[in-house]
Design an enzyme around this catalytic site. Structure first.
Site, PDB file in Angstrom:
ATOM      1  NE  ARG A  83      -3.523   2.761   0.923  1.00 20.45           N
ATOM      2  CZ  ARG A  83      -4.535   3.072   1.713  1.00 20.45           C
ATOM      3  NH1 ARG A  83      -5.087   2.161   2.478  1.00 20.45           N
ATOM      4  NH2 ARG A  83      -5.024   4.292   1.727  1.00 20.45           N
ATOM      5  NE  ARG A  92      -7.180   3.377  -1.655  1.00 21.31           N
ATOM      6  CZ  ARG A  92      -7.585   4.305  -0.827  1.00 21.31           C
ATOM      7  NH1 ARG A  92      -8.109   3.991   0.316  1.00 21.31           N
ATOM      8  NH2 ARG A  92      -7.492   5.577  -1.110  1.00 21.31           N
ATOM      9  CG  ASP A  95      -8.612   1.508   2.301  1.00 18.32           C
ATOM     10  OD1 ASP A  95      -7.809   1.813   3.204  1.00 18.32           O
ATOM     11  OD2 ASP A  95      -9.703   2.080   2.143  1.00 18.32           O
ATOM     12  CG  ASP A  97     -10.842   1.967   5.922  1.00 16.11           C
ATOM     13  OD1 ASP A  97      -9.715   2.356   6.268  1.00 16.11           O
ATOM     14  OD2 ASP A  97     -11.410   2.335   4.872  1.00 16.11           O
TER      15      ASP A  97
END
Length: 164
Positions: A83, A92, A95, A97
């Protein structure tokens, strides 16, 4: 153990494999169990449109890791998968989260829980609702009552369970 949800997204370097690799890494986290994974979804980019479409999923974990320890582990996995943060909402490899961490509500420099943009994004809400359609957010709002601002032409593509 706390139930938490992790949003996964990728649009570079074989995005489906990037998501599978990240899910396999989640299975290896200490004091953590991967308990469910949504289907794989495809969508247009939320940010700049001069990038490839995204693949997304949501994973459900049971963990005893503290929120910042979990965030550190996710960011380490992002780095392990190459990343690079070149531009806001840009392309990317992966990711990761934290979308929800139990009922915790937290606002800090490093982490906002629930994720402060989740209610706006179809690529978070639909996979999350697939896993837990009766989910009620810490603020009392039912996930089924939220209409995301960003549709992204979201499409359910396939199950990921057989890829793990």
């Amino acid at each position: 153990m706390v139930t938490c949800y992790i949003g996964l997204g990728a649009n570079l370097n074989n995005p489906e494999q990037q998501i599978v690799t990240a899910l396999q890494a989640l299975q290896q986290l200490p004091d953590t169990e991967l308990t469910a994974v949504s289907a794989l979804y495809g969508s247009k980019p939320l940010g700049p449109q001069d990038q490839p479409d995204y693949l997304n999923a949501v994973a459900q974990l049971q963990t005893s890791l503290e929120p910042l320890a979990l965030l550190d582990a996710l960011q380490a996995q992002e780095l392990a998968q190459g990343r690079e943060r070149k531009r806001h909402w840009g392309e990317r490899n992966i990711d990761l989260d934290i979308i929800l961490y139990g009922d915790l509500q937290l606002r800090s420099e490093r982490l906002n829980l629930p994720h402060h943009e989740m209610h706006k994004r179809s690529f978070v809400l639909l996979p999350l609702a697939e896993l837990t359609p009766q989910l009620v957010l810490p603020d009392g709002q039912a996930i089924s009552d939220i209409t995301p601002e960003f549709d992204g032409q979201l499409q359910r593509l396939k199950s990921l369970v057989s890829s793990l």
